[in-house]
Design a protein around this motif. Structure first.
Motif, PDB file in Angstrom:
ATOM      1  N   ILE A 136      23.602 111.990  -5.498  1.00 40.58           N
ATOM      2  CA  ILE A 136      23.840 113.097  -6.491  1.00 40.58           C
ATOM      3  C   ILE A 136      22.368 113.768  -6.977  1.00 40.58           C
ATOM      4  N   ILE A 137      21.408 112.700  -6.953  1.00 42.09           N
ATOM      5  CA  ILE A 137      20.122 113.065  -7.553  1.00 42.09           C
ATOM      6  C   ILE A 137      19.297 113.889  -6.195  1.00 42.09           C
ATOM      7  N   ALA A 138      19.532 113.407  -5.067  1.00 44.75           N
ATOM      8  CA  ALA A 138      18.965 113.860  -3.651  1.00 44.75           C
ATOM      9  C   ALA A 138      19.323 115.175  -3.368  1.00 44.75           C
ATOM     10  N   GLU A 139      20.709 115.410  -3.512  1.00 44.19           N
ATOM     11  CA  GLU A 139      21.375 116.752  -2.900  1.00 44.19           C
ATOM     12  C   GLU A 139      21.305 117.778  -3.798  1.00 44.19           C
ATOM     13  N   ARG A 140      21.234 119.104  -3.340  1.00 43.58           N
ATOM     14  CA  ARG A 140      20.985 120.310  -3.870  1.00 43.58           C
ATOM     15  C   ARG A 140      22.369 120.676  -4.541  1.00 43.58           C
ATOM     16  N   ARG A 141      22.210 121.126  -5.760  1.00 44.09           N
ATOM     17  CA  ARG A 141      23.326 121.450  -6.469  1.00 44.09           C
ATOM     18  C   ARG A 141      24.473 122.354  -5.913  1.00 44.09           C
ATOM     19  N   ASP A 142      23.699 123.495  -5.305  1.00 35.50           N
ATOM     20  CA  ASP A 142      24.789 124.484  -4.741  1.00 35.50           C
ATOM     21  C   ASP A 142      25.346 123.904  -3.343  1.00 35.50           C
ATOM     22  N   ASP A 143      24.830 122.884  -2.618  1.00 33.14           N
ATOM     23  CA  ASP A 143      25.704 122.185  -1.565  1.00 33.14           C
ATOM     24  C   ASP A 143      26.439 121.185  -2.017  1.00 33.14           C
ATOM     25  N   LEU A 144      26.092 120.606  -3.301  1.00 27.22           N
ATOM     26  CA  LEU A 144      26.987 119.616  -3.964  1.00 27.22           C
ATOM     27  C   LEU A 144      28.397 120.101  -4.295  1.00 27.22           C
ATOM     28  N   MET A 145      28.413 121.486  -4.483  1.00 29.68           N
ATOM     29  CA  MET A 145      29.827 122.139  -5.110  1.00 29.68           C
ATOM     30  C   MET A 145      30.376 122.923  -4.170  1.00 29.68           C
ATOM     31  N   THR A 146      29.890 123.059  -2.912  1.00 35.18           N
ATOM     32  CA  THR A 146      30.424 123.862  -2.029  1.00 35.18           C
ATOM     33  C   THR A 146      31.890 123.406  -1.631  1.00 35.18           C
ATOM     34  N   GLY A 147      31.979 122.042  -1.413  1.00 28.21           N
ATOM     35  CA  GLY A 147      33.429 121.499  -1.019  1.00 28.21           C
ATOM     36  C   GLY A 147      34.414 121.655  -2.252  1.00 28.21           C
ATOM     37  N   PRO A 148      34.012 121.186  -3.502  1.00 25.64           N
ATOM     38  CA  PRO A 148      34.960 121.530  -4.462  1.00 25.64           C
ATOM     39  C   PRO A 148      35.305 123.123  -4.693  1.00 25.64           C
ATOM     40  N   ALA A 149      34.381 123.659  -4.432  1.00 26.82           N
ATOM     41  CA  ALA A 149      34.788 125.330  -4.691  1.00 26.82           C
ATOM     42  C   ALA A 149      35.783 125.522  -3.614  1.00 26.82           C
ATOM     43  N   ASN A 150      35.550 125.549  -2.541  1.00 28.37           N
ATOM     44  CA  ASN A 150      36.330 125.594  -1.253  1.00 28.37           C
ATOM     45  C   ASN A 150      37.985 125.226  -1.472  1.00 28.37           C
ATOM     46  N   ASP A 151      37.913 124.113  -1.886  1.00 31.11           N
ATOM     47  CA  ASP A 151      39.268 123.382  -2.016  1.00 31.11           C
ATOM     48  C   ASP A 151      40.044 124.016  -3.309  1.00 31.11           C
ATOM     49  N   LEU A 152      39.300 124.214  -4.359  1.00 28.44           N
ATOM     50  CA  LEU A 152      39.815 124.885  -5.508  1.00 28.44           C
ATOM     51  C   LEU A 152      40.388 125.987  -5.188  1.00 28.44           C
ATOM     52  N   ASP A 153      39.541 126.909  -4.550  1.00 27.51           N
ATOM     53  CA  ASP A 153      39.859 128.317  -4.326  1.00 27.51           C
ATOM     54  C   ASP A 153      41.194 128.618  -3.508  1.00 27.51           C
ATOM     55  N   ALA A 154      41.390 127.802  -2.723  1.00 22.82           N
ATOM     56  CA  ALA A 154      42.653 127.748  -1.921  1.00 22.82           C
ATOM     57  C   ALA A 154      43.722 127.304  -2.831  1.00 22.82           C
ATOM     58  N   LEU A 155      43.651 126.383  -3.747  1.00 19.88           N
ATOM     59  CA  LEU A 155      44.812 125.920  -4.465  1.00 19.88           C
ATOM     60  C   LEU A 155      45.143 127.110  -5.577  1.00 19.88           C
ATOM     61  N   MET A 156      44.047 127.753  -6.242  1.00 19.18           N
ATOM     62  CA  MET A 156      44.096 128.506  -7.274  1.00 19.18           C
ATOM     63  C   MET A 156      44.676 129.724  -6.586  1.00 19.18           C
ATOM     64  N   ARG A 157      44.379 130.158  -5.348  1.00 19.63           N
ATOM     65  CA  ARG A 157      45.065 131.492  -4.831  1.00 19.63           C
ATOM     66  C   ARG A 157      46.508 131.298  -4.597  1.00 19.63           C
ATOM     67  N   GLU A 158      46.928 130.148  -4.395  1.00 16.13           N
ATOM     68  CA  GLU A 158      48.525 129.802  -4.378  1.00 16.13           C
ATOM     69  C   GLU A 158      49.025 129.829  -5.490  1.00 16.13           C
ATOM     70  N   GLU A 159      48.427 129.079  -6.606  1.00 17.34           N
ATOM     71  CA  GLU A 159      49.112 128.628  -7.798  1.00 17.34           C
ATOM     72  C   GLU A 159      48.973 129.752  -8.729  1.00 17.34           C
ATOM     73  N   LEU A 160      47.883 130.652  -8.935  1.00 17.49           N
ATOM     74  CA  LEU A 160      47.691 131.493 -10.070  1.00 17.49           C
ATOM     75  C   LEU A 160      47.313 133.015  -9.405  1.00 17.49           C
ATOM     76  N   GLY A 161      47.026 132.956  -8.228  1.00 14.81           N
ATOM     77  CA  GLY A 161      46.745 134.265  -7.623  1.00 14.81           C
ATOM     78  C   GLY A 161      45.460 134.757  -8.032  1.00 14.81           C
ATOM     79  N   VAL A 162      44.387 133.676  -8.257  1.00 26.55           N
ATOM     80  CA  VAL A 162      43.184 134.006  -8.555  1.00 26.55           C
ATOM     81  C   VAL A 162      42.165 133.280  -7.570  1.00 26.55           C
ATOM     82  N   ALA A 163      41.001 133.947  -7.284  1.00 23.10           N
ATOM     83  CA  ALA A 163      40.177 133.127  -6.339  1.00 23.10           C
ATOM     84  C   ALA A 163      38.937 132.801  -7.041  1.00 23.10           C
TER      85      ALA A 163
END
Length: 293
Positions: A136-163
């Protein structure tokens, strides 16, 4: 009669204006809309422009399709080794499917936020839970959030119609006890690296010094050999000169060598030389000077 006709004209104009205002509507560039009839969607994803509807029976719901920001409160998450971190983050989201968005939230932005926020919290909790503190300390913050953002985007498009356009971490803090442990670990690591670099520097310095000493010895040896060569050549040349001069007047140079020997003998204080008056030296001094000398 004229007054009644004027009233009818004014009333007709008012009715036409009301009908036009009730039948026509405008969707802005930053909006999308759906058309409802008694609460049921009959037209989806209406694009920007001027449109018509049937008054009373049909209604229009417009939604802002610009990128919106959800600034969450700092949350406490556990890492892979069960160390706590306090994460302050925000989410950027956007309505991309007006029909699904209306069905899930009835077009209420606050309702959408209440549905998005726990999903973001769960996604971040899972992400930090699979990483150790060093990652967590060593990784860049942008890279740290890439995975959660992509996974959550797919879920929210299906459930709420938002990206979910982005999840950004503003700050990661450590509790005081964890901060002290991390600081000690980082200091130990830096000290280890410093010792390693110092050892490498010492080794390199020794190598450079050894090369310099070897080069110095080589240069001294070369200089010594050169000086011996020059000295030998000089001595040989001096001997040749003395030999040539000695051959021109042997008697004079024999006398000269005797005087030089006496001079060297009397360089110290208190030296004394005793000579026999009948010695060769005095006889040489008493000898008549050759003609022309």
């Amino acid at each position: 009669m004229i007054n009644n006709r004027s009233l009818l004209i004014v009333g007709g104009i008012a009715a036409v204006a009301w009908l036009a205002s009730s039948s026509l509507y405008v969707v802005d560039e930053t909006e999308r809309a759906v058309k409802l009839r008694f609460g049921e969607i009959i037209e989806e994803n209406i694009q920007p422009g001027l449109h018509a509807k049937i008054p009373i029976t049909q209604t229009i719901r417009k939604f802002d399709t610009r990128v919106l920001t959800l600034d969450t409160d700092p949350s406490r998450y556990l890492t892979l080794e069960q160390k706590a971190v306090i994460v302050d983050s925000y989410v950027q989201w956007q309505v991309v499917n007006p029909t699904r968005y209306y069905e899930a939230t009835a077009g209420d932005e606050l309702m959408a936020i209440r549905l998005i926020q726990p999903r973001v919290d769960e996604s971040l909790r899972n992400e930090f839970g699979r990483l150790n503190l060093q990652q967590i300390i060593a990784e860049r913050r942008d890279d740290l959030m890439t995975g959660p953002a992509n996974d959550l985007d797919a879920l929210m498009r299906e459930e709420l119609g938002v990206a979910i356009r982005d999840i950004r971490v503003k700050r990661i803090d450590l509790p005081e006890d964890v901060s002290a442990a991390v600081y000690d670990r980082m200091r130990s690591e830096r000290e280890r690296q410093a010792s390693e670099w110092r050892a490498r520097g010492q080794e390199e310095a020794e190598r450079i010094r050894a090369n310099a000493d070897r080069r110095r010895l080589v240069l001294l040896a070369q200089a010594q050999a050169r000086s011996e060569t020059l000295r030998g050549e000089g001595d040989a040349e001096a001997a040749a000169i003395f030999s040539d001069a000695y051959g021109k007047d042997e008697e004079f140079f024999s006398f000269w060598r005797s005087l030089d020997a006496y001079r060297q003998s009397f360089e110290g204080d208190g030296n004394m030389l005793v000579l026999d008056p009948s010695s060769e030296f005095f006889q040489y001094l008493k000898s008549p000077t050759p003609t022309g000398q």
